[in-house]
Design a protein around this motif. Structure first.
Motif, PDB file in Angstrom:
ATOM      1  N   VAL A  26       4.108  -8.103  -1.354  1.00  0.00           N
ATOM      2  CA  VAL A  26       4.270  -7.266  -2.540  1.00  0.00           C
ATOM      3  C   VAL A  26       5.582  -6.499  -2.496  1.00  0.00           C
ATOM      4  CG1 VAL A  26       3.307  -5.289  -3.810  1.00  0.00           C
ATOM      5  CG2 VAL A  26       1.782  -7.046  -2.860  1.00  0.00           C
ATOM      6  N   VAL A  27       5.946  -5.996  -1.298  1.00  0.00           N
ATOM      7  CA  VAL A  27       7.113  -5.132  -1.189  1.00  0.00           C
ATOM      8  C   VAL A  27       7.671  -5.199   0.218  1.00  0.00           C
ATOM      9  CG1 VAL A  27       5.654  -3.129  -0.644  1.00  0.00           C
ATOM     10  CG2 VAL A  27       7.966  -2.764  -1.549  1.00  0.00           C
ATOM     11  N   ARG A  37       2.480   4.205  12.365  1.00  0.00           N
ATOM     12  CA  ARG A  37       1.818   5.410  11.864  1.00  0.00           C
ATOM     13  C   ARG A  37       1.826   5.426  10.330  1.00  0.00           C
ATOM     14  NH1 ARG A  37       5.261   9.016  13.303  1.00  0.00           N
ATOM     15  NH2 ARG A  37       4.496   9.419  15.403  1.00  0.00           N
ATOM     16  N   LEU A  38       2.983   5.085   9.738  1.00  0.00           N
ATOM     17  CA  LEU A  38       3.095   5.025   8.281  1.00  0.00           C
ATOM     18  C   LEU A  38       2.095   4.022   7.705  1.00  0.00           C
ATOM     19  CD1 LEU A  38       4.451   5.474   5.507  1.00  0.00           C
ATOM     20  CD2 LEU A  38       6.168   3.770   6.185  1.00  0.00           C
ATOM     21  N   ALA A  39       1.996   2.849   8.323  1.00  0.00           N
ATOM     22  CA  ALA A  39       1.075   1.824   7.835  1.00  0.00           C
ATOM     23  C   ALA A  39      -0.366   2.330   7.841  1.00  0.00           C
ATOM     24  CB  ALA A  39       1.208   0.555   8.682  1.00  0.00           C
ATOM     25  N   LEU A  40      -0.787   2.880   8.965  1.00  0.00           N
ATOM     26  CA  LEU A  40      -2.172   3.331   9.099  1.00  0.00           C
ATOM     27  C   LEU A  40      -2.479   4.450   8.112  1.00  0.00           C
ATOM     28  CD1 LEU A  40      -2.600   3.389  12.995  1.00  0.00           C
ATOM     29  CD2 LEU A  40      -3.061   1.515  11.411  1.00  0.00           C
ATOM     30  N   LYS A  41      -1.570   5.410   7.986  1.00  0.00           N
ATOM     31  CA  LYS A  41      -1.798   6.541   7.089  1.00  0.00           C
ATOM     32  C   LYS A  41      -1.678   6.138   5.620  1.00  0.00           C
ATOM     33  CE  LYS A  41      -0.731  10.247  10.347  1.00  0.00           C
ATOM     34  NZ  LYS A  41      -2.045  10.901  10.246  1.00  0.00           N
ATOM     35  N   SER A  42      -1.116   4.953   5.359  1.00  0.00           N
ATOM     36  CA  SER A  42      -1.057   4.425   3.990  1.00  0.00           C
ATOM     37  C   SER A  42      -2.310   3.625   3.645  1.00  0.00           C
ATOM     38  CB  SER A  42       0.185   3.536   3.814  1.00  0.00           C
ATOM     39  OG  SER A  42       1.373   4.277   4.007  1.00  0.00           O
ATOM     40  N   LEU A  74       4.378   2.555  -2.095  1.00  0.00           N
ATOM     41  CA  LEU A  74       3.072   2.314  -1.474  1.00  0.00           C
ATOM     42  C   LEU A  74       2.003   3.205  -2.098  1.00  0.00           C
ATOM     43  CD1 LEU A  74       3.999   2.077   2.335  1.00  0.00           C
ATOM     44  CD2 LEU A  74       3.566   0.185   0.762  1.00  0.00           C
ATOM     45  N   GLY A  75       2.327   4.496  -2.270  1.00  0.00           N
ATOM     46  CA  GLY A  75       1.368   5.416  -2.857  1.00  0.00           C
ATOM     47  C   GLY A  75       1.042   5.073  -4.295  1.00  0.00           C
ATOM     48  N   LYS A  76       2.078   4.739  -5.065  1.00  0.00           N
ATOM     49  CA  LYS A  76       1.887   4.401  -6.474  1.00  0.00           C
ATOM     50  C   LYS A  76       1.076   3.121  -6.621  1.00  0.00           C
ATOM     51  CE  LYS A  76       4.530   3.703 -10.741  1.00  0.00           C
ATOM     52  NZ  LYS A  76       5.891   3.588 -11.344  1.00  0.00           N
TER      53      LYS A  76
END
Length: 321
Positions: free
Chosen positions: A30-31, A90-95, A62-64
């Protein structure tokens, strides 16, 4: 149903294998994100994927996407420089995504402990690409050794590991040539070999370093059921002459009790096998990564002792007696 993926580190050397794996497993990228924008390889894989060169815009997307779509991004693949892996995992998991990360997973064992906490907090999982565990020749070796050790649990194998992959002057100007960013030669090109050996022959019980230069690391392991002399280098000069004469710039050899283990082929499809393994409910998590990360972290801290003890024969190419 196809899964949605994001990719961090889209311009790197190994990123095309991740793109290929996502595509060949029938999923959608996707991105992707990379500070460097020269990634024409996207056009032959996922030309419709969004792309960002700024981390903030990538995170915003990611948030959108999660807010506006029924199908969330389920996996974030990480092929960024080694020293950024922990932050990107960390970014992946928290996303809200599971992370699929290149080797070395992180640079230090303490980083794994921290990621275990984040796994528990988020309910998401970290997968490490340990592709040699999926290589047919290595699987056959493990099956053979397991059978032999069942008959003789005290058996000790004698192993030589030699891996030379030539790199030009660019290597030492890049993050790969900076120990604080790559972890050094052992972390950057050796960690998956160490993982494979420990997977088959048991954990490291003794760790000695004989050579430690910017382009070469060499040493000795005592594993539970094997002794290992290892030599890793990015210096073309150390490749055997008979290999150079064939115009080959890489030399890979593993001998077990003097017998060569043939595993020169079959490497290009191992990322796809890794993705299939993960998507089918398998995959190698944080616990599987711990042993090899502890090993390379120890190597980084050890002082090289030179030509003493049971050293790899190639050490003489680097050091005079």
């Amino acid at each position: 149903m196809a899964k949605n993926f994001a990719l961090i580190g889209a311009a790197g050397y190994i990123a095309p294998r991740h793109m290929k794996a996502i595509k060949e497993t029938g999923n959608e990228l996707v991105v992707s994100y990379d500070p460097y924008d020269g990634i024409g390889i996207m056009d032959s894989n996922f030309p419709q994927a969004e792309f960002f060169t700024e981390a903030e815009r990538f995170e915003d997307f990611l948030g959108k996407f999660a807010r506006e779509n029924d199908n969330k991004i389920e996996y974030i693949s990480i092929a960024s420089p080694n020293y950024l892996h922990k932050s990107h995992i960390r970014l992946a998991l928290k996303s809200g995504a599971d992370a699929i990360c290149e080797k070395p997973l992180v640079l230090n064992p303490a980083d794994i402990d921290e990621l275990k906490i984040i796994e528990k907090e988020t309910g998401k999982k970290v997968y490490n690409i340990l592709q040699l565990r999926l290589h047919d020749s290595i699987i056959a070796l493990k099956e053979r050794v397991t059978k032999e050790l069942q008959a003789n649990p005290d058996k000790m194998y004698d192993i030589d590991l030699t891996y030379l992959t030539s790199r030009g002057k660019w290597y030492f100007e890049s993050w790969k040539g900076k120990e604080e960013k790559s972890g050094g030669i052992a972390s950057n090109i050796g960690v998956h070999f160490y993982d494979m050996l420990c997977w088959i022959f048991g954990d490291v019980e003794e760790n000695i370093v004989h050579v430690k230069t910017p382009d070469t690391n060499a040493g000795y392991f005592k594993l539970k059921n094997a002794t290992v002399r290892w030599f890793l280098s990015v210096n073309y000069d150390y490749i055997p002459e008979e290999v150079k004469e064939k115009g080959i710039r890489t030399y890979r050899s593993i001998t077990v009790d003097g017998d060569e283990i043939e595993f020169s082929g079959g490497f290009t499809d191992l990322h796809t096998k890794s993705y299939e393994h993960i998507l089918n409910g398998g995959g190698f998590g944080l616990d599987e990564a711990y042993g090899s990360i502890r090993t390379v972290s120890t190597i980084r801290a050890l002082r090289a002792i030179g030509l003493q003890g049971d050293y790899h024969p190639f050490c003489k190419k680097v050091l005079a007696e």
